[in-house]
Design a protein around this motif. Structure first.
Motif, mmCIF file in Angstrom:
data_model
loop_
_atom_site.group_PDB
_atom_site.id
_atom_site.type_symbol
_atom_site.label_atom_id
_atom_site.label_comp_id
_atom_site.label_asym_id
_atom_site.label_seq_id
_atom_site.Cartn_x
_atom_site.Cartn_y
_atom_site.Cartn_z
ATOM 1 N N LEU A 1 -9.841 14.912 11.126
ATOM 2 C CA LEU A 1 -8.820 14.406 12.045
ATOM 3 C C LEU A 1 -7.810 13.544 11.304
ATOM 4 O O LEU A 1 -6.592 13.661 11.523
ATOM 5 C CB LEU A 1 -9.481 13.611 13.167
ATOM 6 N N GLY A 2 -8.280 12.674 10.414
ATOM 7 C CA GLY A 2 -7.360 11.843 9.646
ATOM 8 C C GLY A 2 -6.426 12.659 8.781
ATOM 9 O O GLY A 2 -5.234 12.372 8.682
ATOM 10 N N GLY A 3 -6.967 13.717 8.129
ATOM 11 C CA GLY A 3 -6.124 14.587 7.323
ATOM 12 C C GLY A 3 -5.069 15.299 8.143
ATOM 13 O O GLY A 3 -3.921 15.433 7.713
ATOM 14 N N ARG A 4 -5.478 15.756 9.322
ATOM 15 C CA ARG A 4 -4.518 16.445 10.198
ATOM 16 C C ARG A 4 -3.426 15.489 10.670
ATOM 17 O O ARG A 4 -2.241 15.845 10.692
ATOM 18 C CB ARG A 4 -5.258 17.029 11.395
ATOM 19 N N LEU B 1 0.641 15.816 10.013
ATOM 20 C CA LEU B 1 1.645 15.784 11.072
ATOM 21 C C LEU B 1 2.639 14.649 10.861
ATOM 22 O O LEU B 1 3.841 14.814 11.110
ATOM 23 C CB LEU B 1 0.962 15.652 12.436
ATOM 24 N N ALA B 2 2.159 13.495 10.415
ATOM 25 C CA ALA B 2 3.062 12.365 10.170
ATOM 26 C C ALA B 2 4.064 12.703 9.077
ATOM 27 O O ALA B 2 5.261 12.399 9.182
ATOM 28 C CB ALA B 2 2.256 11.118 9.804
ATOM 29 N N PRO C 1 -9.687 22.639 16.299
ATOM 30 C CA PRO C 1 -9.881 21.195 16.500
ATOM 31 C C PRO C 1 -10.665 20.596 15.345
ATOM 32 O O PRO C 1 -11.638 21.189 14.864
ATOM 33 C CB PRO C 1 -10.666 21.131 17.815
ATOM 34 N N PRO C 2 -10.247 19.423 14.829
ATOM 35 C CA PRO C 2 -10.979 18.795 13.716
ATOM 36 C C PRO C 2 -12.435 18.543 14.095
ATOM 37 O O PRO C 2 -12.739 18.102 15.210
ATOM 38 C CB PRO C 2 -10.215 17.482 13.489
ATOM 39 N N GLU C 3 -13.323 18.817 13.156
ATOM 40 C CA GLU C 3 -14.751 18.684 13.428
ATOM 41 C C GLU C 3 -15.262 17.271 13.221
ATOM 42 O O GLU C 3 -16.322 16.916 13.738
ATOM 43 C CB GLU C 3 -15.537 19.644 12.534
ATOM 44 N N ASP C 4 -14.562 16.443 12.437
ATOM 45 C CA ASP C 4 -15.038 15.088 12.186
ATOM 46 C C ASP C 4 -13.838 14.181 11.978
ATOM 47 O O ASP C 4 -12.678 14.618 11.994
ATOM 48 C CB ASP C 4 -15.974 15.043 10.967
ATOM 49 N N VAL D 1 0.852 -1.189 0.000
ATOM 50 C CA VAL D 1 0.000 0.000 0.000
ATOM 51 C C VAL D 1 0.886 1.236 0.000
ATOM 52 O O VAL D 1 2.107 1.157 0.127
ATOM 53 C CB VAL D 1 -0.938 0.022 1.229
ATOM 54 N N ASP D 2 0.236 2.383 -0.119
ATOM 55 C CA ASP D 2 0.926 3.671 -0.090
ATOM 56 C C ASP D 2 1.669 3.842 1.243
ATOM 57 O O ASP D 2 1.096 3.641 2.318
ATOM 58 C CB ASP D 2 -0.107 4.775 -0.268
ATOM 59 N N ALA D 3 2.937 4.201 1.151
ATOM 60 C CA ALA D 3 3.768 4.370 2.359
ATOM 61 C C ALA D 3 3.864 5.818 2.795
ATOM 62 O O ALA D 3 4.766 6.175 3.546
ATOM 63 C CB ALA D 3 5.175 3.806 2.109
ATOM 64 N N GLY D 4 2.912 6.666 2.349
ATOM 65 C CA GLY D 4 3.010 8.099 2.618
ATOM 66 C C GLY D 4 3.103 8.446 4.087
ATOM 67 O O GLY D 4 3.828 9.360 4.467
ATOM 68 N N GLY D 5 2.369 7.741 4.939
ATOM 69 C CA GLY D 5 2.405 8.061 6.352
ATOM 70 C C GLY D 5 3.658 7.599 7.060
ATOM 71 O O GLY D 5 3.883 7.956 8.222
ATOM 72 N N PHE D 6 4.503 6.825 6.369
ATOM 73 C CA PHE D 6 5.702 6.268 7.000
ATOM 74 C C PHE D 6 6.993 6.713 6.310
ATOM 75 O O PHE D 6 8.036 6.792 6.953
ATOM 76 C CB PHE D 6 5.640 4.732 6.987
ATOM 77 N N ALA D 7 6.942 6.971 5.027
ATOM 78 C CA ALA D 7 8.144 7.383 4.295
ATOM 79 C C ALA D 7 7.722 8.283 3.140
ATOM 80 O O ALA D 7 7.764 7.886 1.977
ATOM 81 C CB ALA D 7 8.911 6.160 3.777
ATOM 82 N N ASN D 8 7.302 9.491 3.483
ATOM 83 C CA ASN D 8 6.810 10.397 2.461
ATOM 84 C C ASN D 8 7.939 11.135 1.748
ATOM 85 O O ASN D 8 7.791 11.528 0.593
ATOM 86 C CB ASN D 8 5.852 11.411 3.081
ATOM 87 N N GLN D 9 9.056 11.340 2.439
ATOM 88 C CA GLN D 9 10.229 11.996 1.837
ATOM 89 C C GLN D 9 11.470 11.166 2.131
ATOM 90 O O GLN D 9 12.294 11.538 2.966
ATOM 91 C CB GLN D 9 10.411 13.410 2.387
#
Length: 327
Positions: free
Chosen positions: A236-239, A243-244, A229-232, A192-200
């Motif tokens: 929250l997932g996007g935020r 951050l990751a 604060p995220p409303e939904d 799967v996409d590794a963006g949250g673990f190795a984006n750069q």
């Protein structure tokens, strides 16, 4: 309901000897009505109550009850569930077929040898679901023990692709956003996409003995801007993803080997980034938004190259943008 309604119905059918499907459906209907009654009672009372969450539970129970019932309505809901996920059977909203067709059409119009084979140096990264490692699909066929040992030290692995078609599979895996697209199978393994673990993954380029690294960001590399604060759960997932990615970049920049930095003239690491948040979403593909983002990206790229000392002084093209870069 979309994922499990059909499985629940099939499971009830297989276990008909020990579980009465009619009785089970009756209990499910009772649970839905009980939840609805509790929701109404708490809504009318002055007690603080998470109304959105409880309403969602009531709605899901009602839909599950209706989907598991025999007859036209239950059959329609189960058919709707299958139509919503016709390609993946619950492993994601969509498969990778559409993205694969796009990449294959681009490849057919170009030169396949530029993405795989001797003389190329293309690396595409994806997360291996089975091992949890970051798999780096390398375009060159020959083994490179030094490169592979450096990657292994960073909890990664190197997969040498056999041909251009397999590199397309690697690109589809690299863009398989979990929950949105189903995992892509490459050599009987899911990625799967590794963006949250190795984006750069700067360390990958450095491990290959690159001369310099050019990083393009869609947000400023400084401290993330404070937001309400995220409303939904989507916000929250996007935020959390933002951050990751920011933390991943900071880790990469702060662990550069000696001789690598964003300072110096010329610098070996160039980070192209907007000075502030972009005025449009990066994934908005309307022509007007795309044209605006392209122009801003060109502006920020020339500014970053100039700061890094990659441009010859006094050389400018149309619009004042420098046109000649140092070799």
């Amino acid at each position: 309901m979309v994922i499990y309604a059909r499985r629940v119905a099939a499971g009830l059918g297989r276990r008909s000897a020990s579980v009465d499907p009619t009785r089970a459906r009756r209990w499910l209907a009772r649970a839905a009505w009980t939840a609805f009654g509790l929701y109404v009672a708490m809504w009318l009372s002055p007690v603080a109550w998470p109304q959105r969450v409880s309403a969602s539970i009531v709605i899901l129970l009602a839909l599950a009850s209706a989907a598991s019932a025999p007859g036209r309505v239950g059959g329609w809901l189960r058919g709707l569930a299958l139509r919503l996920m016709p390609e993946t059977r619950g492993r994601g909203l969509w498969s990778g077929r559409a993205r694969r067709r796009i990449l294959e059409s681009w490849l057919a119009a170009g030169s396949p040898r530029l993405v795989a084979g001797p003389g190329t140096a293309l690396v595409v990264s994806a997360l291996a679901v089975d091992r949890g490692s970051i798999a780096h699909f390398a375009s060159w066929p020959e083994a490179d023990p030094q490169f592979e040992s450096r990657i292994a030290a960073e909890l990664g692995e190197v997969v040498h692709v056999r041909d251009a078609d397999e590199m397309v599979s690697a690109a589809v895996a690299s863009s398989a956003i979990p929950g949105i697209f189903q995992p892509e199978r490459v050599r009987d393994r899911d990625f799967v996409d590794a963006g949250g673990f190795a984006n750069q993954p700067l360390h990958v380029a450095i491990a290959r003995d690159s001369d310099a690294v050019l990083v393009v960001l869609l947000a400023p590399s400084g401290l993330p801007a404070q937001t309400p604060p995220p409303e939904d759960v989507v916000a929250l997932g996007g935020r959390l993803l933002e951050l990751a990615n920011w933390r991943d970049l900071q880790t990469e920049l702060r662990h550069l080997p000696p001789g690598w930095s964003r300072d110096g003239s010329p610098a070996r690491v160039v980070v192209v980034e907007p000075p502030s948040r972009l005025p449009a979403l990066p994934l908005a593909f309307e022509p007007e938004s795309a044209a605006l983002l392209i122009s801003l990206g060109e502006r920020d790229a020339w500014a970053a190259l100039d700061r890094a000392g990659w441009l010859e002084p006094g050389r400018a093209g149309s619009g004042g943008a420098p046109e000649a870069a140092r070799a």
